[in-house]
Design an enzyme around this catalytic site. Sequence first.
Site, PDB file in Angstrom:
ATOM      1  N   GLY A 244      42.206  35.455  52.481  1.00  0.00           N
ATOM      2  CA  GLY A 244      42.191  36.012  51.128  1.00  0.00           C
ATOM      3  C   GLY A 244      41.056  35.465  50.287  1.00  0.00           C
TER       4      GLY A 244
ATOM      5  N   ARG B  95      42.074  35.489  41.695  1.00  0.00           N
ATOM      6  CA  ARG B  95      42.640  34.848  40.502  1.00  0.00           C
ATOM      7  C   ARG B  95      42.055  33.448  40.251  1.00  0.00           C
ATOM      8  NH1 ARG B  95      49.010  35.570  41.285  1.00  0.00           N
ATOM      9  NH2 ARG B  95      48.403  35.867  43.460  1.00  0.00           N
TER      10      ARG B  95
END
Length: 457
Positions: free
Chosen positions: A12, A16
């Site tokens: 990933g 964020r």
Amino acid sequence: MTNRFAVVLAAGKGTRMKSKLYKVLHPVCGKPMVQHVVDQLNTLELDQIITIVGHGAETVQDQLGDQTAYVVQEEQLGTGHAVRMADSYLEGKPGTTVVVCGDTPLLTSDTLNELMEQHESVQAKVTVLTTDITDPTGYGRVIRDGQGHVEKIVEEKDASSDEKSVKEINTGTYCFDNELLFESLKQVSNDNSQGEYYLPDVLEIAKNQGEKVAAFKTPNDEETIGVNDRVALANAERLLRDRINKEHMRAGVTIVDPQQTYIGPDVSIEADVIIEPGSVIKGETTIGADTVIGPHTELKDCQIGERTLIKQSVVTESHVGSDVQIGPFAHIRPDSYIQDEVKIGNFVEVKKTNMAKGSKASHLSYLGDAKLGKDVNVGCGVITVNYDGRKKHKTIIEDGAFIGCNANLIAPVRIEEGAYVAAGSTITKDVPEKALSIARSRQENKEGYVERLNKRS
């Protein structure tokens, strides 16, 4: 013994985090998150570790090296799709596979081992690592039947009001029968709102086949947190630092103020060491018994002996012996070797220098690319002039030499045993044994100079 494998999910991007740095490489207590995970797995003596990488694949491989095999997930299509990328290594092999996320730096090898042991002892095909938390909002809930068996895992958005009241959550760490895992992954669909292949769907597939699905609940919910943003990163840092400090204190180390002391996970400290507030100890540093560190001292990748005092100073990639005094405000740069009973005082900088037993540089000196013998005295303001603009050169000062204040030693140069260098000298030639070297212009006083100067103005 059952074969054991691990799959680390590290593909990933971590949007964020809002960072150029790949998410799993963000450090917690000085070590990248994914390195924490792999270090814990390595203590379990697994047959193989496979890390699924995507964004920043090369940087992750540079960090982990040959500790693991790698598979690149070109498109991030969910956790199920990520694990399936490891089929070239694991498909068809009997054994147990633990799947863990690369952003869970607080997981311990003890918990992972207990998870696998329970999974194998109850002969489950799937075991989920769970925990109870006070506020489970946002997490998948673990729903059990009347006998306590796992019935299903339901995501927050799909949970009923009764299911939302459940405090037991899915941590995202699993154990699988390896053969069932890769057979089931072929059946996982992406018919969902995200269009992704979810690893938890394997639980439902196994259950529908009449296979045993279990859960292992850890009482330590702090271990299981995943880091998705900078707030969680800071929380993980705080929790791990607290864990590390407590381990040292229980082993006989005095940490005067744990909230103001930062110790890395690979630091080794013997009993009766005192760590004063504001100290930062990183890397593979070792500290011998009865030493005092701090206040406000930074150590990185150092070996420190016994009964040594280092206060308000920085020491990096160097060896410091026993009964040494360093500081305040000293800087020991890499590749320095400070032997026993040496004293290095305030505002002394040492770089790539060996100081033998009993030598001292008490204040305001620079010792670079030098070798000092035993019982050498370095006066205030002494400089080893080691750089000619192109190359570094070495200064050698033999046993018992005395270097007066404000002396410049122009390397390459040798001060032989027992020699004296007069204060204010600039030494460009070797000084013979037990000689006094004076290299400064003769003082001349101009009588009446100020009065004549004033008359001119």
